[in-house]
Write an enzyme that holds these catalytic residues in place. Structure first.
Site, PDB file in Angstrom:
ATOM      1  N   ARG A   1       0.823  -1.217   0.000  1.00 30.20           N
ATOM      2  CA  ARG A   1       0.000   0.000   0.000  1.00 30.20           C
ATOM      3  C   ARG A   1       0.858   1.268   0.000  1.00 30.20           C
ATOM      4  NH1 ARG A   1      -3.808  -3.110   3.940  1.00 30.20           N
ATOM      5  NH2 ARG A   1      -5.151  -4.027   2.352  1.00 30.20           N
TER       6      ARG A   1
ATOM      7  N   GLU B   1      -5.913  -3.083  -4.509  1.00 32.72           N
ATOM      8  CA  GLU B   1      -5.159  -3.218  -3.252  1.00 32.72           C
ATOM      9  C   GLU B   1      -6.027  -2.916  -2.032  1.00 32.72           C
ATOM     10  OE1 GLU B   1      -1.975  -4.290  -2.926  1.00 32.72           O
ATOM     11  OE2 GLU B   1      -1.691  -4.484  -5.084  1.00 32.72           O
TER      12      GLU B   1
END
Lengths: 388, 121
Positions: A248, A368
């Site tokens: 991330r 994600e």
């Protein structure tokens, strides 16, 4: 947290920024606006320059031949290498290399020989196969692909979707359920060769994205040797989860880089474009858009660099990475939208990069882990386990 | 949209090409036996889109068909991969540069996961 860059970080950022502006951006004038590939001769030439800069193989540990940069420096570089048209999903068209499947650094010696080293030498490509048609936000429960032990092999049946690069890969990491009743404790990660009988790439999944299209996979009685289990049986979710949190940070940084470039273009254009006898930049409505761009970018930068700094210090960073992902993807989407608006009709043409950024940035609020999942992670952290 | 482009073949002549849209998309060219000999696209740098690209092929092959598609790059790659899966080779007019780095598709694979409908079918 130290907000001032070190002398070395400052030097690296300036060097990479110059590389992107002098080597990558000019090439894009003659490329198809949706491409994710450079002509082979340009790619080779630019990779050599990156190697000379000592930055080839971002994310690869030093013992494996990488530059071994800390996460903050990697994040700063990621913010720079995405500042061009293809930058969101094909930063610098891949000439900086990369760690690829970082999970393989934790693999066995034999697995390293068969998969990690050939990947680092550029001889093999891998894919990461987690998401399934049954859902991607909650992989621990959504995984329905089954692996059943049969002698020295595992027999895998099921499917995966939104998997990048599987059609061109030599192998992949496939997550499958090995204990049906154990939830996240019943998932195992397998290294699967793509020439294994029963491995199928069924179709390309066309999306808003121009680069790195996704594929749908199907496994039919696919036999994988037990030796190809990555880590331990039923402990695959930890492998996936670690990757999700860590990924991330550069994911956020890429969004910030595009936002910085879009904002920079909007600033320049607003100073030269005149309407009704005055420049756009003299209009309060435009000034406020530019101010909001600046604020969105700054808060995304701080959140992302804080997460990177925590990761470097070995402290928990899951909440901060979720905040960075949330703030950067949503903020960068707004920045691209405002910058497009400031450019008027030109903003939506393929003559400018905004339309590609606009399309591809939309995916970032879902990929994600969507914004809602990031909020869920943050809520769980601040409320404690009572949320469950 | 199916994986294959299965529209009827059209005659590649100036009159028909002049009526084509200037949009982005993919196209196929075929020989007299209606065998695909080229798969290409009209992209963001194509002058007059599909009309312009097909105009460049006038007089070289007798048939063509098009698909207007904003995802012209990925769709073109998909069609090339499907062609390879079906024939074991890429169309004869496509250059090595155009097919470099393409992946593999198993388009004959039958889905094992049924698509559920509201009726539970």
């Amino acid at each position: 947290m130290q907000l001032q860059l070190t002398q070395e970080q400052d030097m690296v950022v300036r060097m990479v920024r110059r590389f992107v502006r002098e080597e990558i951006v000019p090439l894009e004038i003659n490329l198809d606006p949706d491409t994710d590939q450079l002509p082979e001769e340009d790619s080779r030439r630019l990779k050599a320059i990156v190697q000379d800069m000592g930055l080839f193989g971002l994310g690869i540990p030093k013992e494996y031949g990488g530059p071994d940069l800390d996460m903050v420096t990697q994040t700063l570089i990621s913010m720079e290498i995405s500042q061009h048209r293809a930058g969101l999903y094909a930063p610098c068209y891949g000439v900086f290399g990369g760690a690829g499947l970082a999970q393989l650094f934790e693999s066995s010696d034999v697995q390293k020989e068969n998969y990690l080293y050939p990947t680092l030498r550029g001889e093999k490509r891998g894919f990461f196969g987690l998401t399934e048609p049954s859902g991607g936000s909650d992989p621990a429960r959504a995984i329905q692909t089954r692996a059943v032990r049969d002698g020295d092999d595992w027999v895998i049946n099921g499917s995966k979707i939104f998997i990048s690069g599987a059609d061109r890969a030599d192998f992949g990491l496939v997550f499958a359920r090995t204990s049906p009743d154990k939830g996240r404790g019943g998932v195992t990660c397998f290294i699967v060769d793509t020439d294994t009988p029963g491995f199928h790439v069924r179709r390309i999944v066309h999306t808003l994205r121009s680069a790195h299209y996704a594929t749908e996979l199907q496994f039919e009685d696919m036999r994988v040797p037990h030796a190809n289990v990555l880590g331990e049986v039923n402990k695959g979710f930890a492998i996936a989860n670690d990757r999700l949190s860590r990924q991330r940070i550069p994911y956020s940084a890429g969004c910030i880089g595009v936002a910085i470039k879009a904002h920079e273009m909007a600033l320049e254009y607003s100073k030269i474009r005149e309407t009704f006898g005055a420049t756009l930049s003299s209009r309060q409505s435009i000034q406020w858009m530019l101010v909001d761009n600046e604020i969105d970018i700054q808060q995304a930068k701080w959140a992302t660099l804080e997460a990177a700094d925590l990761a470097d210090r070995g402290e928990p960073f899951r909440k901060q990475a979720a905040m960075a992902k949330l703030v950067s993807t949503e903020g960068a989407s707004r920045v691209v939208d405002r910058s497009m608006q400031i450019h008027g009709g030109y903003g939506v043409t393929k003559d400018f990069p905004f339309e590609r950024w606009y399309r591809e940035m939309r995916i970032r609020r879902i990929g994600e882990g969507p914004s809602e999942v990031q909020r869920h992670i943050i809520a769980r952290d601040i409320l404690g386990s009572s949320l469950r | 949209m199916g994986v294959r482009l299965e529209k009827p073949w059209l005659t590649l002549d100036p009159e028909l090409v002049a009526r084509l849209p200037g949009q982005l998309g993919v196209f196929q060219l075929a020989n007299e036996n209606r065998e695909v000999v080229y798969i290409g696209f009209a992209g963001g740098q194509s002058l007059f889109g599909l009309k312009g690209e097909l105009g460049n092929w006038l007089g070289r092959w007798p048939f063509f068909r098009i698909e207007v598609n904003m995802a012209y790059r990925t769709r073109c790659r998909e069609l090339l991969m499907v062609h390879f899966s079906d024939h074991g080779a890429y169309p004869t007019e496509n250059t090595a540069k155009e097919t470099a780095g393409l992946g593999r598709l198993s388009v004959t694979a039958v889905p094992t996961i049924p698509i559920k409908t509201k009726e539970g079918g």
